[in-house]
Design an enzyme around this catalytic site. Structure first.
Site, PDB file in Angstrom:
ATOM      1  N   ALA A  65       4.602  -1.637   6.244  1.00 19.90           N
ATOM      2  CA  ALA A  65       5.934  -1.811   6.447  1.00 19.90           C
ATOM      3  C   ALA A  65       6.260  -2.941   7.587  1.00 19.90           C
ATOM      4  O   ALA A  65       5.259  -3.817   7.908  1.00 19.90           O
ATOM      5  CB  ALA A  65       6.114  -0.406   7.391  1.00 19.90           C
ATOM      6  N   GLY A 109       2.416   1.472   4.805  1.00 18.95           N
ATOM      7  CA  GLY A 109       3.394   1.716   4.101  1.00 18.95           C
ATOM      8  C   GLY A 109       3.300   1.508   2.565  1.00 18.95           C
ATOM      9  O   GLY A 109       3.888   2.282   1.786  1.00 18.95           O
ATOM     10  N   GLU A 112       1.086   4.093   1.382  1.00 16.98           N
ATOM     11  CA  GLU A 112       2.039   5.485   1.308  1.00 16.98           C
ATOM     12  C   GLU A 112       3.007   5.081   0.174  1.00 16.98           C
ATOM     13  O   GLU A 112       3.194   6.377  -0.530  1.00 16.98           O
ATOM     14  CB  GLU A 112       2.523   5.756   2.619  1.00 16.98           C
ATOM     15  N   GLU A 132      -2.517   1.749  10.700  1.00 15.48           N
ATOM     16  CA  GLU A 132      -1.543   1.837  11.682  1.00 15.48           C
ATOM     17  C   GLU A 132      -2.213   1.783  13.124  1.00 15.48           C
ATOM     18  O   GLU A 132      -1.314   1.561  13.928  1.00 15.48           O
ATOM     19  CB  GLU A 132      -0.729   2.901  11.500  1.00 15.48           C
TER      20      GLU A 132
END
Length: 258
Positions: A65, A109, A112, A132
């Site tokens: 992300a 991300g 994911e 993360e």
């Protein structure tokens, strides 16, 4: 619709979506995720398209992300915006199959996003991870939940707590990806699978996707009953009559989606 962060092509009943933020290694920001949700809505409404391939570059599917976008936000802002939810829900609710074609980094991300797709085909250089914790946070698009379901508690806990990356070979052994191919063959392999899916009865495809997804949401007995009832329901469609007649006649089926 023109997109700033996506490149989209249509051919043979398939939509190919390429994430297109090369300078940021396709890091997921609000613009990209919003455009992805909008693109999927357009594809959902287009009956000429039966499957989606989602990919990035040879270097990165999506490296995570966009940290710069999130770093200064408060809890109240993240909660009020329901950060990440809209795009995740758009993919979760998308009824046509999505194949993730992953080369290079699929981290945070990006990992994911790949797991939100219906299955993953990986290039030999693919790297999956949930790093993360290095930033003092956690997965936020379902990583702790989907990764655990795909690879088991021990591997998921290892990856989430240590930020260890999983290469393509281990990802295939662990059930995270369906197959591993040479990087230069990756998109072609994914498109070939997508064209096969797009050639089939769109009703049967949607029903079969729902059946498999239901296996993660219910007990075995309830899931088997769900499967059986949907199997029975397919006999209401012309595509079932055509598919079985074509098999008996030893000819290709001509599915109409009715």
């Amino acid at each position: 619709m023109a997109y700033e962060t996506l490149l989209i092509e249509h051919a043979d009943g398939v939509a190919l979506i390429r994430l297109n933020r090369p300078k940021a290694l396709n890091a997921l920001n609000s613009e990209l995720l919003g455009e992805l949700a909008a693109a999927l809505a357009e594809i959902e409404a287009d009956d000429s398209l039966g499957c989606v391939v989602l990919t990035g570059s040879d270097r990165a599917f999506a490296a995570g992300a966009d940290i710069k976008e999130m770093s200064d936000k408060s809890y109240a802002q993240m909660f009020r915006m329901n950060f990440f939810a809209k795009a995740a829900q758009a993919i979760e609710g998308f009824r046509k199959p999505i194949i993730a074609a992953v080369a290079g980094y699929a981290l945070g991300g990006g990992c994911e996003l790949a797991m939100l797709c219906d299955f993953i085909i990986a290039g030999e250089n693919a790297k999956f991870g949930q790093p993360e914790i290095n930033l003092g946070v956690s997965p936020g698009i379902g990583g702790s939940q989907r990764l655990t379901r795909f690879v088991g508690k021990s591997k998921a806990m290892d990856m989430v707590l240590t930020a260890r990356q999983m290469d393509a070979a281990e990802a295939e052994r662990s059930g995270l990806v369906s197959r591993v191919v040479a990087v230069d063959k990756l998109v072609d392999e994914a498109l070939s699978a997508a064209r096969k899916i797009a050639s089939l009865s769109p009703l049967a495809v949607m029903v079969n996707k729902e059946m498999v997804n239901q296996a993660y949401e219910t007990t075995l007995s309830a899931g088997v009953l769900f499967e059986r009832r949907l199997f029975h329901s397919l006999f209401a469609f012309d595509d079932q009559k055509e598919g079985m007649a074509a098999f008996i006649d030893k000819r290709p089926a001509d599915f109409k989606g009715s």
